[in-house]
Design an enzyme around this catalytic site. Structure first.
Site, PDB file in Angstrom:
ATOM      1  CG  ASP A  53      39.605  57.752   1.033  1.00 19.63           C
ATOM      2  OD1 ASP A  53      38.932  57.514   2.044  1.00 19.63           O
ATOM      3  OD2 ASP A  53      38.148  58.027  -0.136  1.00 19.63           O
TER       4      ASP A  53
ATOM      5  CD  GLU B   4      41.962  58.671   3.332  1.00 24.75           C
ATOM      6  OE1 GLU B   4      40.407  57.796   4.297  1.00 24.75           O
ATOM      7  OE2 GLU B   4      42.041  59.719   3.379  1.00 24.75           O
TER       8      GLU B   4
END
Length: 268
Positions: free
Chosen positions: A66, A134
């Site tokens: 992320d 992610e």
């Protein structure tokens, strides 16, 4: 620990050579550390329990991915749009890395077909695909380094799966969406907007605070009242994960009441 994890992962994925092909087909790369990519596809509902009792799943890689993804997208947009304002770049980044956007990218890449999960009603599968994407970005970063991850995200993801022209021409009215949600949920909303302390005649600045059911949930600043209120509304939507206004938003408001009141609506 890694030997144990390797043996357990093989129960899910079979021989390594088969999974090398999977990663190459999905991402277009040949891994150096194949175990990182296996781990990136293990949802916490199917966690591998290590000998020390700790679960191994993709949550830590998701956390790392992320941050790496946001950095790469920020860098990309900064170069791609040299004349645009900070507000424009922020909204563009928000739309690209939103939960809905990452879920869509992950599905189009085919990542969803290889996620290992074991849902039994305890875990939510919401945003399962985007979270795995992610985690894979985190795996690429650890395996190949930032420069490689940067090229992978820009050339392998952004230029293939993200329509920048569509994003730039589609304006999201966060304020209207937030007001509409509050009306449907029978909750009061108030925008408290006024000149900021740093405002001057030559450089006007406004500060907008959003009050929902008596609780301040977000604020934003801008050179106009409209810009400040849009940024404040956008900030509130981030509470629930990139403008996904829904049930979790209501939970957030309820938790805010528990934190700031005695349960009877009176502020502590």
């Amino acid at each position: 620990m890694f030997d144990y994890l390797k043996r357990t992962c093989r129960k899910h994925f079979g021989k390594d050579r088969e999974f090398y092909a999977v990663v190459h087909n999905l991402l277009g790369i040949t891994p150096d550390n194949i175990d990182l990519y296996k781990l990136a596809l293990i949802h916490r509902s199917a966690s591998v329990m290590l000998p020390d009792g700790n679960p191994a799943n993709n949550e830590r890689l998701e956390f790392l991915g992320d941050a790496v993804l946001e950095t790469i997208v920020s860098d990309f947009l900064f170069i791609e749009y040299p004349e645009q304002t900070e507000g424009f770049l922020t909204q563009m980044r928000s739309r690209i890395v939103s939960r809905a956007s990452l879920d869509d990218i992950s599905s189009r890449m085919g990542i969803d077909k290889y996620i290992v999960a074991n849902f039994n009603g305890t875990y939510s599968h919401k945003h399962l695909n985007g979270n795995a994407f992610e985690a894979l970005v985190g795996a690429v970063y650890l395996d190949k380094g930032y420069d490689f991850a940067n090229r992978f995200v820009i050339n392998g993801v952004l230029r293939r799966y993200v329509d920048l022209s569509d994003i730039t021409t589609t304006e999201v009215d966060f304020k209207s969406r937030l007001i509409e949600w509050c009306q449907k949920s029978k909750r009061s909303i108030h925008f408290n907007t006024a000149s900021d302390e740093e405002s001057t005649m030559r450089n006007p600045r406004f500060l907008s605070k959003i009050i929902i059911d008596g609780i301040e949930l977000g604020h934003g600043t801008g050179s106009s009242k409209k810009e400040a209120e849009q940024k404040a509304a956008w900030a509130v939507t981030q509470i629930v994960g990139n403008d996904d206004i829904g049930d979790f938003f209501m939970d957030t408001i309820d938790m805010s009441f528990e934190r700031y009141t005695s349960g009877d609506g009176k502020v502590n």
